[in-house]
Design an enzyme around this catalytic site. Structure first.
Site, mmCIF file in Angstrom:
data_model
loop_
_atom_site.group_PDB
_atom_site.id
_atom_site.type_symbol
_atom_site.label_atom_id
_atom_site.label_comp_id
_atom_site.label_asym_id
_atom_site.label_seq_id
_atom_site.Cartn_x
_atom_site.Cartn_y
_atom_site.Cartn_z
ATOM 1 N N SER A 1 22.423 18.633 -45.245
ATOM 2 C CA SER A 1 22.994 19.559 -44.275
ATOM 3 C C SER A 1 22.075 20.781 -44.155
ATOM 4 O O SER A 1 20.936 20.634 -43.715
ATOM 5 C CB SER A 1 24.422 19.932 -44.679
ATOM 6 O OG SER A 1 25.102 20.548 -43.609
ATOM 7 N N ASP B 1 28.018 11.313 -37.182
ATOM 8 C CA ASP B 1 28.238 12.668 -37.689
ATOM 9 C C ASP B 1 28.864 13.547 -36.613
ATOM 10 O O ASP B 1 28.304 13.699 -35.523
ATOM 11 C CB ASP B 1 26.894 13.251 -38.144
ATOM 12 C CG ASP B 1 27.040 14.456 -39.055
ATOM 13 O OD1 ASP B 1 28.032 15.183 -38.910
ATOM 14 O OD2 ASP B 1 26.151 14.672 -39.893
ATOM 15 N N HIS C 1 29.257 13.061 -41.450
ATOM 16 C CA HIS C 1 28.443 13.987 -42.239
ATOM 17 C C HIS C 1 28.523 13.656 -43.723
ATOM 18 O O HIS C 1 27.659 14.063 -44.497
ATOM 19 C CB HIS C 1 28.923 15.415 -41.991
ATOM 20 C CG HIS C 1 27.930 16.466 -42.369
ATOM 21 N ND1 HIS C 1 26.643 16.488 -41.877
ATOM 22 C CD2 HIS C 1 28.021 17.540 -43.207
ATOM 23 C CE1 HIS C 1 25.986 17.526 -42.381
ATOM 24 N NE2 HIS C 1 26.796 18.173 -43.191
#
Length: 753
Positions: free
Chosen positions: A618, A693, A725
């Site tokens: 991330s 995602d 994600h």
């Protein structure tokens, strides 16, 4: 539902944990090392031991209940109870026996992802009925009322999921969101919608995307304490841009048009109404003249006569606390919280409490560190409860009768460990605080609503999470989960090779100490070892801490790698001055601080300076790209997981908090982007991304993939069809990490012979 103190249910010294075998952990001399594979790290039972969630006491005090995960399926939770009368633990609700296995709706799947429980199965929440005879259990998209005697009544049976289910303040009503409407009914009776159905873009009773993902607010309705009124959010997202999200799966593809407000674009328009439980006498709350605001928090006064609303401006530099009449919707500004310094923002949180007399315990960074304050409703003056160069990380509880507050905090001497403290309030500035927990551990805690009994979780580098009940002095009343590292513990076979964590600091370019942690394999003199340098780097998480950090890093160390992590400026729990450098400057100071970590590693005679690999997910994935671009040759290889590559593609509330908007701060966005210098990456790079995602949308990956392909720059990638994600699971997680280490081996980032 009113919480009841745990203390009435327990006898001092009673052990509530399930019976354990021998309490002595095997020594390394007695047990030969067992290889710790990635497959075992993510298999069941969990190597951390049991991980109970949501401990509560039944209203009649008979049962202490919690959600316990299964030995054969670490991600499936059932409801367990400890019966005071019999002294036994038993499974109160079996999620497999009760559940239908029906697939959740897309809305519920995404809501779980935003609550960070998307991997969990079975029962993930529950709520006691007021009479203590039953439990409201959401399961597989429907609602059940499970009676203690064994009877189970199915309250809903629909194809749609019932989102945000809740019992009302007195327990008379059950409410939930279905098909963009709020539904209410008396417990055991048929529910009905109390808000209109107004089309695909308008929703009642839900929190909008950025509230769920970035603001820590997962609901969109709030019951008054006496059930007489409900505050309900309505939002219109017709003006929000659409991201077409393809949930590419192994056997097919589903396409979803998701309303996703990217930085600088329109947010959903949020309104707040107050109404009766049947939807009548609906009034609109006056949230001010500017519709482009964030509805941050909503709370009822204890007497139900006032509604308190937190309104945050779009720039996130002001937070107005509104006092609202629930009968008329009229509002006034009670007070305003401002960003602590110029070029900073307001960090939202839940560390506040409105007291029965209208006074307030409030968390603020106004003096440069997150501290607690007391506001008297009569003279409206503020008294600072805590002060110093440390951060209060959580308001745990308040005993209103004794005027005592309980909180979780770091210390000026050691920001890596958190303890539980108590202090009196309303007695003047900076009253003395008492530490309630033991040195050698880092702690977190919750408390019953009356502030009588603590539920404390503690761990250390060599002690997995333990949970116990304590009184107001911190004295342990009973174990809830002792989780002893005995011979029967799942981690016992791997204790012989468990390596300790070392801690230290290095100076940043301005002299600020940066904390690091390191775990080394058993090393031979004269040999140099590769480094697996993990990073996150963004605002929010604190990576370096003194708690139990699980088996994953030990598995990496078992493979012959040094584990290393460093918290750069911009990360949490070090105060305003430590976080502020990333303001309008993402991808700058964090990259330089992580570089300082790499340069420090290269000075160590047991580190192979040519074999330092970086890995992040991330924001950490974004950091990998920026680090490789900034310092070619410094790192041997980089793994970039689910990276933000261009901040114009990320959401409003998070991005604009630190970066402003692309319209007003275009130069900052250009400098922060990982796209313009993508072709400057010359070191080995592996990009990983889930193809469904909904947080860091897949377009982030395709932008940089395309740029590097067009520039004839070599790299590798691993894409996960159908994953969001959170690319994780019993089989997927080992696949991901095995892929990472095959990549490192391919590029010669390997341990010495």
């Amino acid at each position: 539902m009113r919480s009841i103190t745990f203390a009435a249910a327990l006898a001092l010294g009673t052990c509530l944990a399930a019976p354990l075998a021998a309490q002595t952990a095997p020594s390394s001399e007695e047990t030969a090392p067992v290889e710790l594979t990635f497959e075992r790290v993510f298999a069941s039972p969990d190597l951390d031991g049991p991980a109970p969630r949501q401990a509560k006491l039944s209203p009649d005090g008979r049962y202490l209940t919690l959600l316990r995960n299964r030995e054969d399926d670490r991600e499936r939770y059932d409801l367990w109870g400890y019966d005071r009368e019999s002294g036994d633990w038993s499974m109160l609700v079996d999620s497999e026996a009760l559940g239908t296995g029906r697939e959740l709706s897309e809305d519920e799947k995404m809501q779980r992802e935003r609550a960070r429980v998307g991997n969990l199965k079975g029962i993930i929440s529950y709520q006691w009925t007021k009479d203590g005879e039953g439990v409201l259990v959401p399961l597989d998209g429907d609602l059940y009322l499970a009676r203690i005697g064994g009877e189970v009544v199915q309250l809903t049976d629909t194809e749609e999921s019932e989102l945000n289910p809740s019992l009302s303040g007195t327990g008379e009503y059950v409410s939930f969101v279905r098909d963009r409407q709020l539904w209410v009914g008396k417990v055991g009776e048929e529910a009905a919608p109390i808000t209109p159905k107004e089309g695909e873009a308008i929703r009642w009773g839900e929190a909008e995307f950025v509230a769920q993902e970035e603001m820590g607010r997962l609901t969109g309705y709030w019951w008054s304490p006496d059930d007489s009124r409900i505050a309900v959010q309505r939002f219109d997202e017709s003006m929000v841009g659409i991201v077409t999200r393809a949930a590419i799966g192994a056997t097919g593809t589903q396409v979803f048009d998701q309303r996703y407000p990217v930085a600088g674009s329109a947010n959903a328009v949020v309104e707040l109404y107050v109404m009766n439980p049947d939807g009548s006498e609906r009034v609109k709350v006056d949230l001010g003249d500017d519709p482009d605001i964030y509805l941050a928090r909503v709370d009822w006064a204890a007497d139900g006569n006032t509604l308190y609303v937190q309104r945050q401006n779009r720039e996130q530099t002001l937070l107005d606390i509104l006092k609202v009449s629930p009968r008329t919707g009229e509002s006034e500004v009670l007070f305003t919280e401002r960003a602590a310094v110029q070029d900073y923002w307001i960090n939202l949180g839940d560390d506040y409490k409105w007291l029965d007399d209208g006074s307030l315990i409030w968390w603020s960074e106004r003096d440069g560190f997150g501290h607690l304050y007391f506001r008297d409703p009569d003279n409206r003056e503020w008294q600072q409860i805590t002060s110093g160069d440390f951060v209060v990380t959580k308001l745990v509880g308040v005993d209103q009768r004794l005027r005592r507050v309980f909180f979780q905090a770091t210390s000026a001497e050691d920001p890596l460990a958190q303890h539980i403290y108590a202090a009196d309030f309303g007695v003047g500035e900076n009253p003395p605080a008492t530490k309630l927990t033991q040195d050698g551990f880092t702690h977190s805690a919750t408390m019953d609503s009356r502030g009588q009994t603590l539920l404390i979780t503690r761990s250390s580098d060599d002690t997995p999470p333990q949970i116990y009940l304590a009184d107001q002095t911190g004295e342990r009343l009973a174990w809830v989960e002792e989780n002893a590292l005995d011979a029967e513990h799942p981690y016992a076979p791997f204790l012989a090779s468990h390596r300790p964590t070392q801690y230290g600091t290095i100076p940043a370019e301005d002299g600020t100490p940066l904390y690091w942690e390191m775990v080394t394999p058993e090393m031979e003199s004269g040999k140099r070892y590769p480094v697996y340098f993990y990073h996150y780097g963004g605002p929010g998480p604190q990576i370096v801490n003194r708690g139990w950090n699980g088996a994953l890093r030990q598995a990496i160390v078992d493979k012959g790698y040094i584990w290393f992590a460093l918290d750069n400026r911009g990360s949490a729990n070090r105060g305003v001055a430590f976080e502020q450098p990333i303001y309008r400057a993402m991808g700058g100071v964090e990259v330089r601080d992580q570089k300082a970590g790499a340069e420090y590693l290269k000075t160590l005679d047991f580190v192979d300076p040519d074999k330092i690999a970086i890995d992040g997910w991330s924001y950490g994935g974004y950091m990998t790209l920026k680090q490789l671009q900034a310092d070619p040759g410094l790192y041997a290889a980089g793994i970039s997981g689910a990276p933000v590559t261009k901040w114009e593609l990320y959401d409003t509330h998070y991005t604009e908090r630190y970066m402003g908007t692309p319209q007003t701060d275009g130069a900052a966005y250009e400098a922060a982007s990982a796209i313009p210098n993508a072709t400057a990456i010359s070191d080995p790079l592996l990009i990983i991304h889930g193809m469904a995602d909904d947080n860091v949308v897949f377009e982030n990956a395709t932008e940089i993939i395309s740029k590097m392909q067009e520039g004839n720059v070599p790299f590798q990638m691993m894409l996960y069809p159908g994953y969001t994600h959170r690319v994780a699971g019993e089989q997927i997680s080992p696949h991901r990490y095995n892929t990472v280490f095959r990549f490192l081996e391919h590029h010669g980032v390997t341990p010495p012979d």
